[in-house]
Design an enzyme around this catalytic site. Structure first.
Site, short mmCIF file in Angstrom:
data_model
loop_
_atom_site.label_atom_id
_atom_site.label_comp_id
_atom_site.label_asym_id
_atom_site.label_seq_id
_atom_site.Cartn_x
_atom_site.Cartn_y
_atom_site.Cartn_z
N LYS A 86 0.86 -1.18 0.00
CA LYS A 86 0.00 0.00 0.00
C LYS A 86 0.90 1.23 0.00
O LYS A 86 1.53 1.55 1.02
CB LYS A 86 -0.92 -0.03 1.22
CG LYS A 86 -1.98 -1.12 1.13
CD LYS A 86 -2.97 -0.82 0.01
CE LYS A 86 -3.65 -2.05 -0.54
NZ LYS A 86 -4.39 -1.80 -1.77
N LYS A 139 -13.38 -6.13 -8.80
CA LYS A 139 -14.00 -6.29 -7.47
C LYS A 139 -15.50 -6.49 -7.66
O LYS A 139 -16.15 -5.70 -8.35
CB LYS A 139 -13.74 -5.06 -6.60
CG LYS A 139 -12.28 -4.88 -6.21
CD LYS A 139 -12.10 -3.69 -5.28
CE LYS A 139 -10.76 -3.74 -4.57
NZ LYS A 139 -9.63 -3.34 -5.40
MG MG Z 1 -6.06 -1.93 -5.83
#
Ligand code: MG
Length: 374
Positions: free
Chosen positions: A165, A265
């Site tokens: 991240k 997603k």
């Molecule tokens: Mg991503």
């Protein structure tokens, strides 16, 4: 078959590691998930789940999911849960947009279709490919040294794909990527996911600084156009995620050669029906995918597993097992990670049985039970 009732349950999902941090100073320590039960007139119930990654990741938030389901559910009573195309048309005509609201309902109806036909969803989506599939591990934003150290720890758990991240201070992010790359072993895959956190000039600086590093760059900037500018500048393999919110963006991205990998997603595109459509298009056109969701527990993980497991291996870049990140298990039969890999159930539908004690009382029941007269 007809839908007779739709219920929603709310569950808190704390994280084993305390908190999850990504770009822009965002973090979540307890995920707020919504489990949806679609009840039919034929003694079959289907289950779905929607868990946004907090309110600041996508235009979606947990209370919004429940408000949206409360708005939509009365319009679906009497609908046929097996007719998934018709059902999705009904949802779209009853409510414009809000794909995440529709996702759990669509997922629950796939569960019903699987149970009614006696087949696991993976079979209905093309069949289980091999015994299992590889997962990635997200590495919460931290100091370069601590993030690099995590790679060794997660590798011991079997993971070989590591998603850093980043999307913070570009100079620190360059250090994060370089520190992580130093500890990689042959066969590891490194992804630097900025989650829209860099401006275009910052992204180009980082991309330039890591030109000699074996790393994928994921969703550097907020808009598609900014990402495309970075993509055209960098020599690193490139993943688009947040901006790919429907099949139209996939088509546009392929036409522009805007990405090598799409992060698909389920709730971002409105459910399994739409996610499968995108999955099949990507397979036909040779675009690999990370198949996952925004977040979730046992039911989301099961749904991800069915879509991922039925995807040809060379086009499945990676996937996720969210239920191993959180401390609460709420369904029996949910897939469990083994050596960094996951497999979809061979039982009908999603193959999960919710633990009603953990779910507790529903926070929404449609139609509302009529009160008996005195
Ligand atoms: Mg991503």
């Amino acid at each position: 078959m007809k839908i007779t009732s739709i219920r929603a349950y709310q569950i808190d999902l704390p994280l084993h590691e305390g908190s999850y941090k990504w770009s822009g100073g965002n973090s979540v320590s307890v995920f707020d998930t919504t489990v949806v039960e679609v009840v039919t007139d034929e003694s079959i119930s289907g289950w779905g789940e929607i868990c946004p990654l907090g309110p600041a990741y996508l235009p979606a938030y947990a209370a919004g999911a429940r408000a949206g389901i409360a708005e939509l559910a009365p319009r679906l009573i009497g609908a046929d849960p097996l007719a998934l195309g018709v059902l999705n048309e009904q949802m779209d005509s009853a409510m414009r947009g809000h794909p995440y609201v529709k996702s759990a309902i669509d997922m629950a109806c796939w569960d019903i279709l699987g149970k009614a036909s006696g087949q696991p969803i993976a079979t209905l989506m093309g069949g289980h490919v091999g015994a299992d599939f590889a997962l990635y591990r997200a590495i919460s934003q931290d100091t370069p040294a601590r993030m690099a150290k995590r790679i060794g720890e997660y590798r011991k758990e079997g993971y070989r794909k590591f998603q850093l991240k980043v999307g913070g201070d570009p100079d620190v992010d360059i250090e994060r990527i370089r520190a992580a790359a130093k500890v990689l072993t042959r066969g590891d895959v490194l992804i630097a996911d900025a989650n829209t956190g860099w401006t275009q000039h910052e992204a180009i600086r980082v991309a330039d600084a890591v030109r000699d590093v074996d790393v994928y760059i994921e969703q550097p900037c907020m808009t598609y156009e900014q990402c495309l500018a970075v993509r055209r500048h960098t020599n690193r393999p490139f993943v688009l995620d947040e901006v790919v919110d429907g099949i139209d963006m996939v088509v546009r991205g392929i036409a522009d050669q805007a990405m090598d990998v799409v992060n698909l997603k389920i709730s971002k595109v409105g459910g399994l029906t739409r996610a499968r459509q995108i999955r099949d298009l990507c397979v036909s056109l040779g675009i690999a995918m990370t198949i996952e969701d925004t977040w979730g527990g046992d039911i989301t993980t099961a749904a991800i597993a069915h879509l991922a497991h039925s995807t040809p291996e060379r086009f499945l870049f990676s996937s996720t097992d969210f239920n191993s990140y959180v401390t609460v298990a709420f369904a029996d039969g949910a897939p469990q990670r083994a050596k960094g890999r996951l497999a979809a159930s061979r039982a009908p539908g999603l193959g999960v049985k919710p633990k009603m004690k953990v779910l507790g009382q529903p926070v929404l029941v449609v139609p509302q039970p009529t009160k008996s007269r005195r």
